[in-house]
Design a protein around this motif. Structure first.
Motif, PDB file in Angstrom:
ATOM      1  N   ALA A 120       0.773  -1.052  -0.031  1.00 47.92           N
ATOM      2  CA  ALA A 120       0.004  -0.060   0.096  1.00 47.92           C
ATOM      3  C   ALA A 120       0.883   1.124  -0.021  1.00 47.92           C
ATOM      4  CB  ALA A 120      -1.047  -0.100   1.312  1.00 47.92           C
ATOM      5  N   THR A 121       2.042   1.016   0.696  1.00 43.10           N
ATOM      6  CA  THR A 121       2.831   2.226   0.648  1.00 43.10           C
ATOM      7  C   THR A 121       3.387   2.701  -0.488  1.00 43.10           C
ATOM      8  OG1 THR A 121       3.269   2.161   3.231  1.00 43.10           O
ATOM      9  CG2 THR A 121       4.928   3.323   1.921  1.00 43.10           C
ATOM     10  N   LEU A 122       3.968   1.444  -1.121  1.00 44.46           N
ATOM     11  CA  LEU A 122       4.531   1.641  -2.479  1.00 44.46           C
ATOM     12  C   LEU A 122       3.591   1.914  -3.476  1.00 44.46           C
ATOM     13  CD1 LEU A 122       7.216  -1.172  -2.108  1.00 44.46           C
ATOM     14  CD2 LEU A 122       7.531   1.547  -1.763  1.00 44.46           C
ATOM     15  N   ARG A 123       2.117   1.597  -3.439  1.00 39.71           N
ATOM     16  CA  ARG A 123       1.286   2.105  -4.400  1.00 39.71           C
ATOM     17  C   ARG A 123       1.066   3.680  -4.266  1.00 39.71           C
ATOM     18  NH1 ARG A 123      -0.845  -1.946  -6.917  1.00 39.71           N
ATOM     19  NH2 ARG A 123      -1.425  -3.822  -6.076  1.00 39.71           N
ATOM     20  N   ARG A 124       1.226   3.831  -3.045  1.00 36.94           N
ATOM     21  CA  ARG A 124       1.018   5.578  -2.787  1.00 36.94           C
ATOM     22  C   ARG A 124       2.193   6.302  -3.339  1.00 36.94           C
ATOM     23  NH1 ARG A 124       1.397   6.682   3.174  1.00 36.94           N
ATOM     24  NH2 ARG A 124       3.522   6.505   2.328  1.00 36.94           N
TER      25      ARG A 124
END
Length: 278
Positions: A120-124
């Motif tokens: 989720a962090t790397l998608r953001r």
């Protein structure tokens, strides 16, 4: 509420702000969790664009993310093919993959939750697209466990010298590329009790639920290259592949300075990626 409405307005107006991605190269990120602070080294390939595939590389028991980044050639492959690669660290150098392994298993660490938060962090922050998990030994087991616990979250997995160590009655269809040696004494390819005391499924038993999920044909296309036998099943939109290397022990084939430079079955890095990305 104001920020949500503003975002909606911008989207409708066609003026949604573009993702501002981090610069190419390595960085370390820290995530807070109920199990403590969790870290991962992230390498954004020099040619990675928004929507780049994310490969999460999971170390074995006793290892660390930095070891995988140093020895397996994924950074260079990321620069060539436009990937983002993440090397997370397991707590106490282990992963809770169900029946294995060590402190993470004993403490019932929520490693699937950590990996989902990392994605989720790397998608953001990086705007990554499809997610793939590859791993060695306990990390390979974690890739299986992740695919089973979160059906549909992963586009593919690449377990090397690992086994399925959780119940997996209904995985989603996905690509699976498994590499294993016939003389692996720590995770026996034919299954059974290992020196660690853990009883493992065989490679065939580990792949069975994924072949069923992807509606794979009963017969595989087999190819022999030196000591390696590759069985390829073209399934319903996904491949399930096994690369069995005769005489190989509990190692990552091709690890070292040349890793990832070829796509043959004796170079696990290149072999995994050329089959996962189809």
């Amino acid at each position: 509420m104001t920020s949500v409405l503003l975002a909606a307005f911008l989207g409708v107006a066609g003026c949604a702000p573009a993702v501002v991605t981090p610069p190419a190269g390595p960085r370390t990120i820290t995530l807070h969790s109920a199990d403590g602070d969790r870290t991962a080294i992230v390498h954004r390939g020099s040619s990675a664009a928004v929507g780049a595939p994310l490969v999460v590389v999971l170390h074995g028991a006793g290892g660390a993310g930095i070891d995988m980044g140093t020895n397996l050639g994924w950074d260079a492959l990321a620069d060539r093919d436009g990937l983002v690669v993440a090397y997370p660290d397991g707590l106490d150098r282990t992963w809770n993959a169900g029946a294995c392994c060590g402190p993470a298993r004993d403490r019932k660490v929520d490693d699937v939750g950590f990996l989902e938060a990392l994605v989720a962090t790397l998608r953001r922050d990086d705007g990554v697209g499809d997610v793939y998990a590859v791993g060695f030994s306990n990390g390979a087991m974690m890739s299986y466990a992740w695919a089973c616990a979160r059906p549909g979250a992963l586009a593919g997995i690449g377990p090397v010298a690992g086994a399925l160590t959780v119940d997996c009655p209904a995985p989603a269809p996905l690509t699976v590329v498994a590499v294993h040696g016939t003389r692996d004494e720590r995770v026996p390819i034919d299954g059974g009790r290992a020196p660690s005391g853990v009883s493992f499924r065989s490679l065939e038993e580990s792949l069975t639920p994924f072949r069923a999920a992807a509606a794979c044909p009963a017969a595989a296309t087999a190819d022999v290259e030196g000591p390696a036998r590759v069985d390829l099943r073209r399934c319903a939109g996904h491949d399930v592949v096994s690369d069995v290397v005769d005489g190989l022990t509990h190692v990552w084939p091709g690890a070292g300075r040349q890793a990832g430079r070829t796509v043959g079955p004796l170079d696990a890095t290149g072999f995994l990626w050329v089959h996962l990305r189809r």
